[in-house]
Each structure stands twice: as structure tokens, then as C-alpha cells.
Write an enzyme that holds these catalytic residues in place. Structure first.
Site, PDB file in Angstrom:
ATOM      1  CG  ASP A 173      53.576  35.292  44.754  1.00  0.00           C
ATOM      2  OD1 ASP A 173      54.087  35.347  45.876  1.00  0.00           O
ATOM      3  OD2 ASP A 173      53.305  36.291  44.070  1.00  0.00           O
ATOM      4  CG  ASN A 187      57.377  39.131  51.635  1.00  0.00           C
ATOM      5  OD1 ASN A 187      57.510  37.911  51.743  1.00  0.00           O
ATOM      6  ND2 ASN A 187      56.338  39.669  51.036  1.00  0.00           N
TER       7      ASN A 187
HETATM    8  O1  DOR Z   1      50.927  40.038  45.412  1.00  0.00           O
HETATM    9  C1  DOR Z   1      51.907  39.768  46.064  1.00  0.00           C
HETATM   10  N1  DOR Z   1      51.826  39.517  47.381  1.00  0.00           N
HETATM   11  N2  DOR Z   1      53.105  39.732  45.472  1.00  0.00           N
HETATM   12  C2  DOR Z   1      54.249  39.620  46.171  1.00  0.00           C
HETATM   13  O2  DOR Z   1      55.298  39.608  45.601  1.00  0.00           O
HETATM   14  C3  DOR Z   1      54.210  39.565  47.643  1.00  0.00           C
HETATM   15  C4  DOR Z   1      52.947  38.998  48.087  1.00  0.00           C
HETATM   16  C5  DOR Z   1      52.700  39.087  49.575  1.00  0.00           C
HETATM   17  O3  DOR Z   1      53.619  38.752  50.316  1.00  0.00           O
HETATM   18  O4  DOR Z   1      51.620  39.455  49.979  1.00  0.00           O
END
Ligand code: DOR
Length: 436
Positions: free
Chosen positions: A301, A94
Site C-alpha cells: 500500500d 485513485n
Molecule cells: O492510507 C491510505 N492512503 N490508504 C489508502 O487506501 C489510500 C492511500 C493513498 O492513496 O494515499
């Protein structure tokens, strides 16, 4: 002549026992271990009886390159990783533009080759119409599906689109399991509310449970390899207790183990993330599931956003918190308190992710395996502090937490990448290979 010799270490064995002795590296591999090796090397480290672990594999990070490199990039993210004892990472698609085809993947790989001090692998992101790309772009550790929207534009939430992806192909699918329809409905209910606590109300346990249920159903129908990212609720734990086919794995992140809605009071939007932090009851269920093997391993994450961005009022504040350099100290603290074993720690952070993503020869200290290692001082008690973080955003939700156990050397491919708070800039991480 070896490239590196680590003397007088307490070497962690995969079964959790300790072998006291030396370890020699050659051509990127663990060449030899022995009680007192009669050997010469280009560099010798005296471990002074400290604990030598396999390098940690962090199978979920967001390093923001391309598109938001003021928050992180592959250089800074990989440096934060080795500081935290992480020698390999799997990075999410992403970015901006997102990693959704061979050319966007190739540019990440090229940049990583130039900049990374840790080993790297990348996910390919699913959209409703890139089936060919997600099944052919290579090398990838898996296909990432955002079933609920989070940072960035990637989203596949229509059940028919999801079924199309599960039905066609055999690569591992990793899901961010939150139900987009329910999130939208509930966001409308709380539209005017700027209290960060409502984040956990909007994206409630049911959002996670609905999406996890759908992913499990599709994976079962097509016998499709599925990995459920950042499990956050007791509801999903119960689902997996009832039904977890052998080709399904699940992970938890330290934030969902250690933080809960009570942390909004002091930290507000700083602890806003997706999926959100939950109730203490969920923390307890996740810990238990990890011990029981219902949850297979730990990821961070790592999702850095600048402090300025995070401090905006809810809901202008972005979701996500950094974590790649605090996960091992947090888990060593847990181990030191007698709450998990050395064998569990290695399964959760080293060989568990390697096995699930089919990364050969990593995650165990075994002769002939890759020389990715971290030497930790399990007696060092130090608070995690914003000012000590290597991530570009320079903060951690664990600021002020006294943690017991910190990496002092991190070794990537037989060379020292992190040396008592310093990065050795001459080390190059390698692209990870994923066997099919
Ligand atoms: O809190 C989050 N931030 N969850 C995600 O799945 C993506 C991530 C981000 O890329 O900032």
C-alpha cells in the site's frame, strides 16, 4: 549466448531449500540453472554466494500518476520498487482523474510502457455507475472498491450498489474494507480533536470488521472472487478463520505488522494511514494469521505524501505512507531473526500474489519462468534512512530502523534494473497479463 549469467548464487527454491550454482537468462526467461554452467553471456554477475530470490510482486501501490506526480509517478515509483527488490507491481486507481474506464487505463498503460523499469498492472476503480467499464476495461488485475473513503474521490458504500457490482461479472474484486457510515458518524464525535491518535478511534476496528463482513457476505452469495486488501484487525482475522471460501484471499501490509498506536507518540501524522494502525494485539493476530495461511500474502500500500503534507495538523494531514522499497528488507530482517522461513517469505511476497492475481510464470525460480529476480545480501545490517529512499517523497516510517538484508541487484525480464544502488535506465518493464 545468454543475456545474463548469475554465478555462484544461493538460489532460493520454491520449497525453501537452497540450490548452490549458476543461473542463465535468455529472452526474458530463466533458461537454465546448474552447479557450474559452461556458458557465455552478455553480462555476468558474480553473486559471491549471496541469496537469489524470485522478484517480489507488490500487489498494492499508489504511484500518483496522473494528478499528483510531485509525490510519485510511474517512473519514480518503479525505480523505488526495483531498489526494494520488487519486479512487478499492481497500481491503484485513485489517481486524478481516477482510473475508471478504458481511456484512463490506456493512458496509464502508455505512460508505464515509456517509463517503468518494473513490470506493471493496474486496477480499475469502481464507482456507483461504471459497471460496464469495470467489467470490460482491459487488461486489469481486478476491480478496486473503496467501501470507505480514503485518498481521492472513489467510493462505493451503498450496500445496494455494492451488491450490484458483486452480482454482475466474474473479475476479482479487491476491497478497501472500512464502513463509510460508521466512519462518518465517528468523525463527527471527534470533530474538534487534532490528536493524530483519534484517527485510530474514528476508523476503529469495528469499521473494518463491518465492511469485511459485508464483502464476505456478498462474495459468498455470488461466489465472486474477492480479495481483502490490507487486513488490519484481529476481528477480521477471526471472521476469516470462521469463514473463508476458497475464492477469497487476504493481504496484510508491513505497517500493520510492525506499527501500532504506540507509534503515534513519536511519529504523529507520519503514521496516519487507512486503515489505521491498531493495537499490539492486532499486530500479533496478523502475524499469526499470515503464518496460518488465513492471510495469503503481503502488499505495501505504498502511498506517498510529501513530508510537508504529512506534517500538517490532524486532520488536514493526508493518510498514507511510502513502503515499496522497505518491505523486502523488513521481511528479510524477520526471516534472519528466525521468525519465518524462506518458503514462507516466497509465498507471501512472490508466488502468493502471482497466484491470486493469476499472473503466469512469476514468483518462483524455475527454468522456463520469467527472469524476474533479486539478489539480496542477507547479512547486510543497515538502517533504513529517509535520505536513501528513491521515492520522490524521500521519507520512510522506518527511518533509523536497523534492517538486516538488502537487495543488491534486481533483475527484470533477464536484465539488471538495479545495480548496487544505481538504476540502469535501459531496462523496460512489461505490462502484466492476467489469465481469467
Ligand atoms: O492510507 C491510505 N492512503 N490508504 C489508502 O487506501 C489510500 C492511500 C493513498 O492513496 O494515499
Amino acid at each position: 549466448m545468454y543475456s545474463l549469467l548469475v554465478r555462484n548464487a544461493r538460489i532460493a527454491q520454491p520449497d525453501g531449500s537452497i540450490y548452490e550454482g549458476d543461473l542463465a537468462c535468455e529472452r526474458g526467461l530463466i533458461a537454465k540453472t546448474g552447479p557450474s554452467l559452461d556458458a557465455q553471456a552478455d553480462e555476468t554477475i558474480d553473486a559471491g554466494g549471496k541469496l537469489l530470490l524470485p522478484g517480489v510482486i507488490d500487489p498494492q501501490v499508489h504511484f500518483r500518476e496522473p494528478g499528483a506526480t510531485y509525490k510519485e509517478d510511474l517512473a519514480s515509483g518503479s525505480r523505488a520498487a526495483v531498489k526494494g527488490g520488487v519486479t512487478s507491481f499492481l497500481e491503484m486507481p485513485n489517481t486524478n482523474p481516477p482510473t475508471i474506464d478504458q481511456s484512463s487505463l490506456d493512458s496509464k498503460l502508455a505512460s508505464a510502457k515509456r517509463k517503468c523499469v518494473a513490470n506493471y498492472g493496474f486496477f480499475i476503480g469502481a464507482t456507483p455507475n461504471n459497471l460496464h467499464e469495470i467489467n470490460t476495461a482491459s487488461p486489469v488485475c481486478g476491480i478496486k472498491i473503496f467501501m470507505g473513503a480514503s485518498t481521492g474521490d472513489l467510493l462505493v458504500h451503498d450496500p445496494q450498489d455494492l451488491e450490484h457490482i458483486f452480482a454482475n461479472g466474474d473479475r476479482l474484486i479487491a476491497v478497501h474494507a472500512e464502513d463509510e457510515k460508521r466512519i462518518r458518524e465517528r468523525r463527527a464525535l471527534f470533530a474538534e480533536n487534532t490528536d493524530p491518535r483519534v484517527h485510530s478511534e474514528i476508523r476503529d476496528n469495528r469499521c473494518a470488521a463491518l465492511a469485511t463482513e459485508l464483502a464476505l457476505t456478498l462474495s459468498t452469495r455470488y461466489e465472486r472472487r474477492l480479495h481483502i486488501l490490507h487486513l488490519s484487525t484481529h476481528d477480521e482475522v477471526e471472521q476469516l478463520q470462521n469463514h473463508k471460501p476458497s475464492w477469497v484471499t487476504a493481504e496484510v501490509i508491513p505497517n500493520h505488522l510492525y506499527l501500532n498506536v504506540e507509534h503515534y507518540a513519536r511519529q504523529g501524522t507520519l503514521v496516519q494511514m487507512n486503515p489505521p494502525i491498531r493495537q499490539p494485539k492486532d499486530n500479533a493476530a496478523l502475524w499469526q494469521a499470515l503464518h496460518d495461511g488465513v492471510i495469503d500474502f503481503i502488499a505495501t500500500d505504498h502511498a506517498p505524501h510529501s513530508m510537508e503534507e504529512k506534517k500538517q495538523p490532524y486532520s488536514q494531514s493526508p493518510s498514507g505512507v511510502p513502503g515499496v522499497e522497505t518491505s523486502l528488507p523488513l521481511m528479510l530482517t524477520h526471516m534472519k531473526a528466525g521468525k519465518c522461513t524462506l518458503a514462507e517469505l516466497q509465498k507471501w511476497m512472490c508466488w502468493g500474489p502471482a497466484e491470486a492475481y493469476r499472473i503466469a510464470n512469476k514468483g518462483k525460480i524455475t527454468e522456463g519462468w520469467d527472469a524476474d529476480l533479486t539478489l539480496v545480501d542477507i547479512d547486510a545490517v543497515r538502517p533504513a534512512r529517509n535520505q536513501d529512499m528513491f521515492t520522490k517523497v524521500g521519507w520512510t516510517p522506518y527511518h533509523g530502523w536497523p534492517l538486516t538484508g538488502w537487495p543488491i541487484y534486481t533483475i527484470v525480464g533477464g536484465y539488471v534494473a538495479f545495480d548496487q544502488n544505481r538504476i540502469r535506465e535501459n531496462v523496460c518493464g512489461q505490462a502484466l497479463n492476467f489469465t481469467t
